[in-house]
Structures are given as C-alpha cells and as structure tokens.
Motif scaffolding. Structure first.
Motif, PDB file in Angstrom:
ATOM      1  N   LEU A 183       0.821  -1.209   0.000  1.00  0.00           N
ATOM      2  CA  LEU A 183       0.000   0.000   0.000  1.00  0.00           C
ATOM      3  C   LEU A 183       0.853   1.256   0.000  1.00  0.00           C
ATOM      4  O   LEU A 183       0.507   2.257  -0.644  1.00  0.00           O
ATOM      5  CB  LEU A 183      -0.936  -0.020   1.213  1.00  0.00           C
ATOM      6  CG  LEU A 183      -2.103  -1.000   1.078  1.00  0.00           C
ATOM      7  CD1 LEU A 183      -2.727  -1.293   2.431  1.00  0.00           C
ATOM      8  CD2 LEU A 183      -3.151  -0.449   0.117  1.00  0.00           C
ATOM      9  N   ASP A 184       1.968   1.229   0.705  1.00  0.00           N
ATOM     10  CA  ASP A 184       2.852   2.402   0.696  1.00  0.00           C
ATOM     11  C   ASP A 184       3.402   2.653  -0.714  1.00  0.00           C
ATOM     12  O   ASP A 184       3.528   3.809  -1.136  1.00  0.00           O
ATOM     13  CB  ASP A 184       3.991   2.205   1.710  1.00  0.00           C
ATOM     14  CG  ASP A 184       3.530   2.376   3.144  1.00  0.00           C
ATOM     15  OD1 ASP A 184       2.468   3.012   3.350  1.00  0.00           O
ATOM     16  OD2 ASP A 184       4.212   1.879   4.059  1.00  0.00           O
ATOM     17  N   ARG A 185       3.719   1.573  -1.446  1.00  0.00           N
ATOM     18  CA  ARG A 185       4.169   1.735  -2.838  1.00  0.00           C
ATOM     19  C   ARG A 185       3.043   2.333  -3.695  1.00  0.00           C
ATOM     20  O   ARG A 185       3.266   3.202  -4.535  1.00  0.00           O
ATOM     21  CB  ARG A 185       4.589   0.387  -3.426  1.00  0.00           C
ATOM     22  CG  ARG A 185       5.849  -0.213  -2.818  1.00  0.00           C
ATOM     23  CD  ARG A 185       6.345  -1.369  -3.678  1.00  0.00           C
ATOM     24  NE  ARG A 185       7.450  -2.060  -3.059  1.00  0.00           N
ATOM     25  CZ  ARG A 185       7.356  -3.212  -2.394  1.00  0.00           C
ATOM     26  NH1 ARG A 185       6.181  -3.803  -2.287  1.00  0.00           N
ATOM     27  NH2 ARG A 185       8.411  -3.785  -1.850  1.00  0.00           N
ATOM     28  N   LEU A 186       1.825   1.837  -3.484  1.00  0.00           N
ATOM     29  CA  LEU A 186       0.684   2.326  -4.252  1.00  0.00           C
ATOM     30  C   LEU A 186       0.416   3.799  -3.994  1.00  0.00           C
ATOM     31  O   LEU A 186       0.177   4.578  -4.923  1.00  0.00           O
ATOM     32  CB  LEU A 186      -0.566   1.515  -3.879  1.00  0.00           C
ATOM     33  CG  LEU A 186      -0.719   0.146  -4.518  1.00  0.00           C
ATOM     34  CD1 LEU A 186      -1.794  -0.648  -3.813  1.00  0.00           C
ATOM     35  CD2 LEU A 186      -1.067   0.298  -6.002  1.00  0.00           C
ATOM     36  N   ILE A 187       0.446   4.174  -2.719  1.00  0.00           N
ATOM     37  CA  ILE A 187       0.131   5.562  -2.366  1.00  0.00           C
ATOM     38  C   ILE A 187       1.212   6.510  -2.882  1.00  0.00           C
ATOM     39  O   ILE A 187       0.939   7.642  -3.277  1.00  0.00           O
ATOM     40  CB  ILE A 187      -0.082   5.683  -0.846  1.00  0.00           C
ATOM     41  CG1 ILE A 187      -1.391   4.959  -0.469  1.00  0.00           C
ATOM     42  CG2 ILE A 187      -0.116   7.131  -0.389  1.00  0.00           C
ATOM     43  CD1 ILE A 187      -1.609   4.784   1.016  1.00  0.00           C
ATOM     44  N   GLU A 188       2.450   6.018  -2.952  1.00  0.00           N
ATOM     45  CA  GLU A 188       3.522   6.835  -3.542  1.00  0.00           C
ATOM     46  C   GLU A 188       3.255   7.070  -5.030  1.00  0.00           C
ATOM     47  O   GLU A 188       3.486   8.165  -5.556  1.00  0.00           O
ATOM     48  CB  GLU A 188       4.870   6.140  -3.341  1.00  0.00           C
ATOM     49  CG  GLU A 188       6.054   6.960  -3.826  1.00  0.00           C
ATOM     50  CD  GLU A 188       7.387   6.261  -3.565  1.00  0.00           C
ATOM     51  OE1 GLU A 188       8.414   6.765  -4.065  1.00  0.00           O
ATOM     52  OE2 GLU A 188       7.400   5.223  -2.867  1.00  0.00           O
ATOM     53  N   ALA A 189       2.727   6.027  -5.707  1.00  0.00           N
ATOM     54  CA  ALA A 189       2.452   6.141  -7.144  1.00  0.00           C
ATOM     55  C   ALA A 189       1.151   6.894  -7.420  1.00  0.00           C
ATOM     56  O   ALA A 189       1.050   7.631  -8.413  1.00  0.00           O
ATOM     57  CB  ALA A 189       2.389   4.749  -7.774  1.00  0.00           C
ATOM     58  N   GLU A 190       0.138   6.696  -6.559  1.00  0.00           N
ATOM     59  CA  GLU A 190      -1.177   7.312  -6.762  1.00  0.00           C
ATOM     60  C   GLU A 190      -1.638   7.931  -5.446  1.00  0.00           C
ATOM     61  O   GLU A 190      -2.517   7.394  -4.757  1.00  0.00           O
ATOM     62  CB  GLU A 190      -2.187   6.272  -7.252  1.00  0.00           C
ATOM     63  CG  GLU A 190      -1.837   5.674  -8.603  1.00  0.00           C
ATOM     64  CD  GLU A 190      -2.820   4.601  -9.064  1.00  0.00           C
ATOM     65  OE1 GLU A 190      -2.894   4.351 -10.277  1.00  0.00           O
ATOM     66  OE2 GLU A 190      -3.511   4.004  -8.208  1.00  0.00           O
ATOM     67  N   PRO A 191      -1.066   9.054  -5.057  1.00  0.00           N
ATOM     68  CA  PRO A 191      -1.330   9.618  -3.732  1.00  0.00           C
ATOM     69  C   PRO A 191      -2.764  10.071  -3.522  1.00  0.00           C
ATOM     70  O   PRO A 191      -3.201  10.205  -2.367  1.00  0.00           O
ATOM     71  CB  PRO A 191      -0.357  10.806  -3.654  1.00  0.00           C
ATOM     72  CG  PRO A 191      -0.017  11.126  -5.075  1.00  0.00           C
ATOM     73  CD  PRO A 191      -0.072   9.839  -5.817  1.00  0.00           C
ATOM     74  N   ASP A 192      -3.516  10.305  -4.592  1.00  0.00           N
ATOM     75  CA  ASP A 192      -4.878  10.823  -4.447  1.00  0.00           C
ATOM     76  C   ASP A 192      -5.953   9.746  -4.591  1.00  0.00           C
ATOM     77  O   ASP A 192      -7.139  10.069  -4.697  1.00  0.00           O
ATOM     78  CB  ASP A 192      -5.119  11.928  -5.491  1.00  0.00           C
ATOM     79  CG  ASP A 192      -4.178  13.101  -5.297  1.00  0.00           C
ATOM     80  OD1 ASP A 192      -3.869  13.416  -4.127  1.00  0.00           O
ATOM     81  OD2 ASP A 192      -3.745  13.691  -6.314  1.00  0.00           O
ATOM     82  N   HIS A 193      -5.558   8.493  -4.595  1.00  0.00           N
ATOM     83  CA  HIS A 193      -6.521   7.394  -4.791  1.00  0.00           C
ATOM     84  C   HIS A 193      -7.172   7.055  -3.446  1.00  0.00           C
ATOM     85  O   HIS A 193      -6.507   6.528  -2.546  1.00  0.00           O
ATOM     86  CB  HIS A 193      -5.797   6.168  -5.348  1.00  0.00           C
ATOM     87  CG  HIS A 193      -6.716   5.122  -5.886  1.00  0.00           C
ATOM     88  ND1 HIS A 193      -7.651   4.473  -5.114  1.00  0.00           N
ATOM     89  CD2 HIS A 193      -6.846   4.602  -7.141  1.00  0.00           C
ATOM     90  CE1 HIS A 193      -8.307   3.597  -5.839  1.00  0.00           C
ATOM     91  NE2 HIS A 193      -7.852   3.659  -7.079  1.00  0.00           N
ATOM     92  N   PRO A 194      -8.482   7.326  -3.271  1.00  0.00           N
ATOM     93  CA  PRO A 194      -9.105   7.083  -1.952  1.00  0.00           C
ATOM     94  C   PRO A 194      -9.164   5.609  -1.572  1.00  0.00           C
ATOM     95  O   PRO A 194      -9.123   5.266  -0.391  1.00  0.00           O
ATOM     96  CB  PRO A 194     -10.509   7.675  -2.110  1.00  0.00           C
ATOM     97  CG  PRO A 194     -10.769   7.702  -3.579  1.00  0.00           C
ATOM     98  CD  PRO A 194      -9.434   7.917  -4.230  1.00  0.00           C
ATOM     99  N   GLY A 195      -9.250   4.721  -2.569  1.00  0.00           N
ATOM    100  CA  GLY A 195      -9.319   3.290  -2.261  1.00  0.00           C
ATOM    101  C   GLY A 195      -8.061   2.781  -1.582  1.00  0.00           C
ATOM    102  O   GLY A 195      -8.123   1.952  -0.666  1.00  0.00           O
ATOM    103  N   HIS A 196      -6.901   3.270  -2.030  1.00  0.00           N
ATOM    104  CA  HIS A 196      -5.639   2.848  -1.410  1.00  0.00           C
ATOM    105  C   HIS A 196      -5.589   3.316   0.051  1.00  0.00           C
ATOM    106  O   HIS A 196      -5.171   2.575   0.946  1.00  0.00           O
ATOM    107  CB  HIS A 196      -4.444   3.416  -2.170  1.00  0.00           C
ATOM    108  CG  HIS A 196      -4.382   3.048  -3.618  1.00  0.00           C
ATOM    109  ND1 HIS A 196      -5.025   1.947  -4.130  1.00  0.00           N
ATOM    110  CD2 HIS A 196      -3.742   3.648  -4.670  1.00  0.00           C
ATOM    111  CE1 HIS A 196      -4.788   1.875  -5.438  1.00  0.00           C
ATOM    112  NE2 HIS A 196      -4.023   2.888  -5.781  1.00  0.00           N
TER     113      HIS A 196
END
Length: 516
Positions: free
Chosen positions: A87-100
C-alpha cells in the motif's frame, strides 16, 4: 473481453476456461493474470490469487490495479504488515486514490494502530467527502475505539450519500444500541425494493430489518428477515457440516492420554497467551474485557495466527502425530513472534480471543502447553440464535443455517469434553449465565485460573478504555446485562430445526452428554 464479461456476470467456470485458454496463447499478459487472480480470490483460493498477482506485478511493476489487488489479498490473509508495504508503494504512485488510503487505514486498524487509521480517514474524507464506503469504514474505526456517537454520525453520512448501502444499515444495527425509527424502517424497505440492489446490500438490509423488528417485539417479521438474510448469505458460502464432524472425529482419535503423555514438555514454555475460545456470541468479548481490566493482562483481539499456523501443517490434524519436539517448539515461538505485532503494553500476559480456536486445541496443547485456556460457553439455544441473527464480516460459515449451527455447537462441546477426559483440569470453563448471575465469584475464579490476583477494576470492566473490534464492542462498555439469554424465547416457534438438531445438548446443559 469474453472472459471479462463472464467474470463480471459471476460465470466462474466459463471465465476460468476462457482466461486459461488465453494465457496459453499469451502467458505474459499481466491483465489476464490479474483477472485470473480475481477469479481465484472470489472462490477463496487466496494463495493462488497471491501467486498470480505477484507474477502480474513482476511482469508489469507499474500495474497499480494488480498491486492494489495484491495488497487486498494479503490483507484478507491477515498478513497486514506485508499488505502495508504494498500500500505504501501504491500511495507513492497514486497519492490521491481514496481506495488505497481506505485499505491502508483498515490495515492499520488490523495492526492495532487505530488512532493513526482514524487520522488517515479524516485526511482522505476532506478530499473525497462523497465516498459512502469511506464514511462507513471511518465509522467502523470510530466504533472500535469507543467513539459511538461519532461512529453513528459517520454511518448516517454514508447512508445520506447511498441509502441502499446495506452494510451501513447493518453497522448501525450491529451497535446493539441504536433503535431504528419508522423513517429508518421505511428507508430500508425502500432500499430493498430498488430493482438493481446487490445481493450483498440485500442480505445486510435483511439482518438490519430483523434487528429493527426484534426491537419492536415483532418476532414473526424479525425472523422472516433473519431467515431471508441467512438464506441469501448461505448461497455465497461453501460449508460442509460433515467435514467439521470428520475433523473433530480425527482430533479425538489422535488426542489420547498416551499421545499427550508421550509429548510432555514439548513446545514453547511461555505462559504469555490466554486463549479465550468456544462459540461466537457466547460471551468471549465480555471475558476478554474483564481480563483486559487487570494490570497484568493485555487485551488484543481475535488473532488469526493460530489458524494460519495450522494451515501450514500437512494432513492436519492427523499429521500432528508426526511432529517432532523441535518443530513443536518452533511453532510455539513462531506464534509468539507473529502475535507480538498486536502487543501495545509490557503486561506479561495477553489474550487471544478467536472463538474458533477450539478446533485447534490439540495444536495449542502441543506447541504452547503452558498457555491458559478459557472456554466461554453459553446456553445452546441462546448462543445459536444469537449467531443466526448476526452477520459476520468474514468467517463463521456454519452460522447461516440452523441445522449447520446446531451440528457445529455439538462438535465443539464434543471435542472439548474429550479433552477434559484425556487432559483433566487444563481448561477453565466460564458459563455465561453463571458470570451474569454471580459476577464477582466467577471473576475471582477466572483470575485464579490465569494465575493472577483479584483486582477491583475487573468488576468495573465497562470503565476500561480500550479498542474492541468485535460485534459486542458496545455491550462490554456497559455493566453486565441480564436479559440477553431470554431473547431466543420469542422466536421458539421458529427454532424447531435448531432445537431438534441440538438434541440432548439442550436438556443436559451445562453438562455434556457422555456419549456425544
């Protein structure tokens, strides 16, 4: 596209054939691998789903949808720390994605970092205030830490945005303290009448309406909704009562007095764990709250670690006969390492209150022979009916049919009675009715079984501030309630299949039939 449409329509065999045929022609298509992983996840093959998703992100490291699925599969396997890394990798790539952010907050909650999770929800909701499921998840976390009024407000906000969101209605009902008014009932019935409502929303609404009508003492309408919700949920689950019965038969055949005598001294010698086990809805959260009010005992939650260890063992439970002393010690120590992530204090003892651990009693006795074991038991009709009207977020597949539940209860008491015979005195039993009737005497016995002295705070357990993640979270924040075990009586005319299948377990309670 053909396979995707089949998957969308839940035509699982057709989707599986199509995807496998396609992947034979193009084994490097990460999109198709992700779809096959989604299919595996839907039918409960989480390890297969994980392996496929790891292959997909290996082929396409920037494929965030596959990585998000991988994080979810890890979360569902109770591997929260690993899910957090993804999830930390995902949020770094897509910081504005509410699902993450939503899944990260839920994962933090599973690790016991509730305040951090709440802060994350609040930050995300500022940017995405029109997300009903985010509000609902936020409500779950607020409820867990005891902020009931704020939790109710969050659930209500979710419903203002999406009136057909059945899980939010059920979340309000599941607080056990909310009473639905006429407008609420009308809104739930209107939601059920919506032509496009999903099965998940429908059964959640049935459980919530059952609670609404039960509170109004309309047992017939309440039972109709409980029945409909359970029947629909049952169609989505795979459960075989005969498989549970055979598992218990195998445990009993294995766990003789000689079996344990030959393995005396095996396992970790740690005394830290206090297992509270038995049926769900039997008072285990109350027992945990009492113990967690003691200065030497830390309350955690329903920990997934013992079943996870059991799943790693070959030919379980019969394969326990081949276990070595060294392996038993390793498994005991692995359990302690795995559960350490849930510890927040330096208290010497901690509670693991996963009820279904009764099925792993033989394993507990092999790998953690000095652990305290508390069997929380409740009158069978009251306990089983309480399960029938409860929708569980995950697990407890036995609880959605009255006959399945009765057989499960009988198997549970059958295994525990056998272990009482071959290892007398190893389990301390708390009968819920006795705990309600003479609380102080039962609390003193309970603390003595745990090897700790009496402390008055254990009688004022409802004043103890701690996170509680189970369906009884609000009930244990109040003094002991004495009317719960009468609730089933209004429904007795509907409970013939349950009472018949329970048989002599009802008449002999709290004793157990000798030939069970």
């Amino acid at each position: 596209m053909t396979a995707a449409l089949a998957l969308h329509d839940n035509r699982i065999p057709e989707a599986e054939r199509g995807l496998k045929d396609y992947l034979k022609r193009d084994p490097f298509d990460a999109r198709a691998i992700r779809m096959l992983a989604e299919l595996a996840g839907r039918i409960g093959r989480l390890k297969d789903a994980e392996n496929l998703l790891r292959r997909a992100v290996e082929l396409a490291p920037a494929f965030t949808a596959a990585r998000a699925n991988l994080a979810l599969v890890l979360y569902r396997q109770n591997r929260a720390s690993e899910a957090l890394e993804e999830l930390d990798r995902l949020i770094e790539a897509e910081p504005d994605h509410p699902g993450h952010a939503n899944l990260k907050a839920a994962t933090l909650g599973r690790l016991g970092a509730f305040e951090e999770a709440i802060t994350l929800y609040e930050r995300v909701l500022v940017d995405a205030p029109a997300q009903p499921k985010l509000w609902m998840s936020y409500g779950h976390m607020l409820k867990t830490v005891g902020r009931q009024a704020d939790g109710v407000a969050a659930y209500r906000q979710a419903l203002a945005l999406s009136p057909t969101l059945g899980e939010a209605w059920w979340s309000l009902a599941n607080l056990k303290t909310v009473r639905f008014d006429d407008a609420d009932i009308a809104a739930m019935e209107a939601a059920q009448a919506e032509p496009g409502i999903s099965e998940e929303d429908r059964f959640h609404l049935d459980f919530a309406l059952g609670k609404a009508f039960e509170d109004r003492r309309d047992a017939d309408r309440a039972f109709g909704h409980y029945c409909a919700g359970n029947a629909l949920r049952r169609t989505q689950l795979v459960y075989d009562a005969g498989e549970t019965e055979r598992f218990v038969d195998d445990c009993i055949a294995l766990a003789t007095a000689d079996f344990f005598d030959d393995r005396a001294g095996w396992g970790s010698d740690a005394r830290d764990p206090v297992f509270i086990l038995g049926m769900p809805r039997a008072g285990s959260t109350l027992v945990e709250q009492i113990l967690a009010s003691h200065s030497r005992i830390e309350g955690t939650t329903e920990l997934p670690d013992l079943p996870a260890l059991a799943r790693k063992l070959a030919a379980y439970p019969q394969g326990l006969a081949e276990m070595t002393a060294e392996r038993a010690r390793e498994l005991g120590e692995e359990y302690l390492r795995r559960t350490a992530v849930q510890r927040r204090t330096d208290r010497p003892l901690f509670v693991d209150k996963l009820p279904n651990n009764w099925a792993h009693m033989v394993l507990i006795r092999l790998i953690l022979p000095n652990a305290t074991i508390i069997d929380a038991r409740r009158e069978p009709r009251a306990c089983c009916f309480s399960n029938f009207k409860q929708h569980f977020a995950r697990g407890q597949a036995f609880s959605y049919a009255l006959d399945d539940m009765a057989r499960y209860y009988r198997d549970y008491v059958r295994l525990m009675a056998h272990l009482d015979r071959v290892q007398p005195g190893r389990v301390h039993r708390v009968f819920h009715e006795a705990l309600v009737a003479d609380t102080e005497a039962e609390v003193r016995r309970l603390l003595d079984a745990c090897g700790v002295g009496f402390e008055p705070a254990c009688l004022a357990f409802h004043e103890t501030e701690r996170a509680v993640r189970t369906a009884s979270s609000e009930q244990v924040r109040q003094p002991i309630f004495t009317g719960g075990d009468r609730a089933w009586r209004a429904f007795a005319p509907h409970l013939g299949p349950l009472i018949g299948a329970l048989g002599d377990v009802v008449e002999l309670y709290p004793d157990v039939p000798p030939d069970l």
